[in-house]
Design a protein around this motif. Structure first.
Motif, PDB file in Angstrom:
ATOM      1  N   HIS A 168      50.107  38.613  31.785  1.00 14.21           N
ATOM      2  CA  HIS A 168      50.037  37.776  32.981  1.00 14.21           C
ATOM      3  C   HIS A 168      50.400  36.329  32.660  1.00 14.21           C
ATOM      4  O   HIS A 168      51.039  35.651  33.475  1.00 14.21           O
ATOM      5  N   SER A 199      51.216  35.483  43.979  1.00 13.75           N
ATOM      6  CA  SER A 199      50.635  36.382  42.966  1.00 13.75           C
ATOM      7  C   SER A 199      51.698  36.708  41.917  1.00 13.75           C
ATOM      8  O   SER A 199      52.114  37.859  41.783  1.00 13.75           O
ATOM      9  N   HIS A 202      51.733  39.608  39.160  1.00  9.83           N
ATOM     10  CA  HIS A 202      52.155  40.976  39.433  1.00  9.83           C
ATOM     11  C   HIS A 202      53.529  41.260  38.836  1.00  9.83           C
ATOM     12  O   HIS A 202      53.885  42.427  38.651  1.00  9.83           O
ATOM     13  N   SER A 462      40.559  32.330  43.131  1.00  8.44           N
ATOM     14  CA  SER A 462      41.976  32.229  43.483  1.00  8.44           C
ATOM     15  C   SER A 462      42.428  30.810  43.754  1.00  8.44           C
ATOM     16  O   SER A 462      43.470  30.601  44.357  1.00  8.44           O
TER      17      SER A 462
END
Length: 506
Positions: A168, A199, A202, A462
């Protein structure tokens, strides 16, 4: 390869930032696409080797922790059997993971499926080992098994989690991406583009889109993305630009036979096919594909908001809050002393918030501002760094020196454990809103009142104050629609990292 530039002003996003304008894509040769995808196979190989190493480490730990390295004590048949068991563990372990499909790429990058499959495979190994040792009358000590196999499982989960976090981070730097083509109508393309942008871990890097053919003219770009063709040009675009993933949005032009043919054609390429359902914000255990009359229908269960599971959540919250208050009592007393001795005013700040079913309650916090903070709010409204609804200011002059530290690490929120113990809040849930905020809520946002507000939630892990209002709304509704104990535990775990990093805390 695909090239982009960052110095051209493009279309604005909903969060106020500006997307760079698209730059032309260059066709790629087949071997270039293979080179770009090579990181996937390397990642899988590293996971396999890591699992084998974890199994071997678990066996050795069971050997030495339980028996102090005395292999003869493990088995009355002598040390050969003990050594054979430890040596066989990596092979058996990796085989179990293969059988449990824990190495399939679609489960590795994101989501809980990878860890769930590892856990199930681990349980299978334990059951198989117990059954085999009983059937073959192996006299292997139970204590060795109790230590070795659980340790192998824990080490495997940890190393996979560490590898995923490293991946990530690489994706955050723009590496290890899957080039993605979005296919559908303009509104769906824009919505998906914004979600994927938010995001990046991903790993989907949207490089272009295919839109329905415009009457009379063809657009060169849309929403900051190159328009690479129409809905009939998808296969040509995939082959020309070496696309890794095709995301198809609901479209009347791509239903039934047309979508089926597209899937067949993509089988001849390296591209994966992703279908975005028309029903959004539903995920996890609520969604299942069930065949009905030969059709794969998406079945959406009711949200788990009532009954025994709600009672279990309330019991867990109250128990954890009580334990937390006892364990953190010295910390709470120390913070209270620091607040009281460094600024004038009460130690605790009580503020009215809206809870479940719209009921008003008084939320507790350690005071982090001067006592006349509310009276000075009007003069600072023009300098708000918030999202248009919530007032936030990065360098708020009303915050005390101790308050800045408390806010940085969310220590000012600890008294809310009392609210949790009293049943007014939960450990995890939507952000507790102010009364005047609810006046601006739409119909969707009122779903958040079906559950208790939380000390932490999706908003906390977040970005907190850095979130746009639309993102805050979406995350609150997503939590309510998809709540589960697994999600709560995941959010609590991620909260530790969010608090330590301090992103969005001001």
């Amino acid at each position: 390869m695909i090239s982009t530039t960052e110095d051209v002003v493009g279309s604005p996003r909903s969060d106020g930032q500006v997307r760079p304008a698209p730059s032309p894509l260059r066709p790629v040769r087949e071997h270039h696409g293979a080179d770009r995808r090579r990181w996937r196979s390397r990642y899988v190989v590293s996971v396999v080797l890591g699992d084998a190493g974890c199994a071997l480490a678990g066996g050795l730990m069971g050997l030495f922790a339980r028996f102090g390295g005395d292999a003869v004590a493990i088995s009355s048949a002598g040390p050969e059997q003990a050594v054979a068991v430890v040596a066989a563990m990596p092979f058996v372990w990796v085989l179990a993971m293969f059988m449990g499909r824990a190495y399939e790429q679609r489960y590795l990058w994101v989501g809980a499926d990878e860890f769930r499959r590892v856990a199930m495979a681990s349980v299978g190994v334990m059951a198989a080992f117990g059954t085999t040792s009983w059937a073959l009358k192996w006299d292997v000590a139970r204590g060795f098994v109790v230590v070795a196999l659980p340790m192998a499982a824990l080490l495997t989960l940890f190393q996979r989690y560490a590898r995923r976090q490293a991946l990530h981070r690489e994706r955050g730097r723009g590496r290890c991406q899957q080039t993605t083509l979005v296919v559908g109508h303009r509104s769906g393309v824009a919505a998906l583009h914004e979600l994927v942008d938010a995001s990046r871990y991903h790993g989907l890097h949207i490089v272009g889109c295919c839109l329905p053919a415009a009457a009379g003219s063809r657009e060169q770009d849309f929403d900051g993305l190159p328009v690479l063709g129409s809905l009939d040009d998808v296969i040509d675009v995939v082959q020309r630009y070496g696309i890794d993933t095709v995301a198809v949005l609901p479209s009347p032009e791509l239903e039934g036979p047309a979508l089926r043919r597209l899937g067949w054609d993509l089988e001849q390429t390296e591209a994966e096919l992703l279908l975005a359902p028309a029903v959004t914000e539903f995920a996890g255990p609520r969604v299942a594909i069930r065949p009905v009359a030969g059709l794969p229908l998406l079945h959406v269960e009711r949200p788990e908001l009532t009954g025994p599971r709600r009672m279990a959540k309330a019991t867990f919250d109250a128990t954890a809050a009580a334990i937390g208050l006892v364990l953190l009592l010295p910390v709470l007393l120390g913070i209270a002393a620091a607040v009281g001795l460094t600024s004038r005013g009460p130690v605790l700040y009580k503020q009215e918030r809206v809870g479940r079913d719209g009921r008003i309650f008084r939320m507790l916090k350690f005071r982090s501002m001067v006592v006349d903070a509310e009276q000075r709010l009007a003069e600072l409204q023009a300098n708000s760094d918030g999202n248009g609804v919530l007032f936030k200011m990065r360098d708020d002059p009303r915050v005390t020196r101790v308050g800045r530290v408390l806010r940085r690490y969310s220590l000012d929120e600890l008294p809310q454990l009392v609210n949790v113990l009293c049943g007014q809040m939960s450990l995890v849930g939507p952000r507790p809103p102010l009364s005047h905020e609810t006046d601006r809520y739409g119909f969707d946002m009122h779903r958040r009142f079906l559950v208790k507000p939380g000390m932490t939630g999706l908003w906390q892990i977040s970005g907190r104050s850095d979130l746009s209002w639309d993102d805050s709304v979406r995350m609150d509704v997503r939590y309510v629609e998809n709540w589960s104990f697994g999600m709560d535990l995941f959010i609590l775990w991620k909260t530790l990292g969010a608090v330590r990093g301090g992103s969005g805390a001001y």
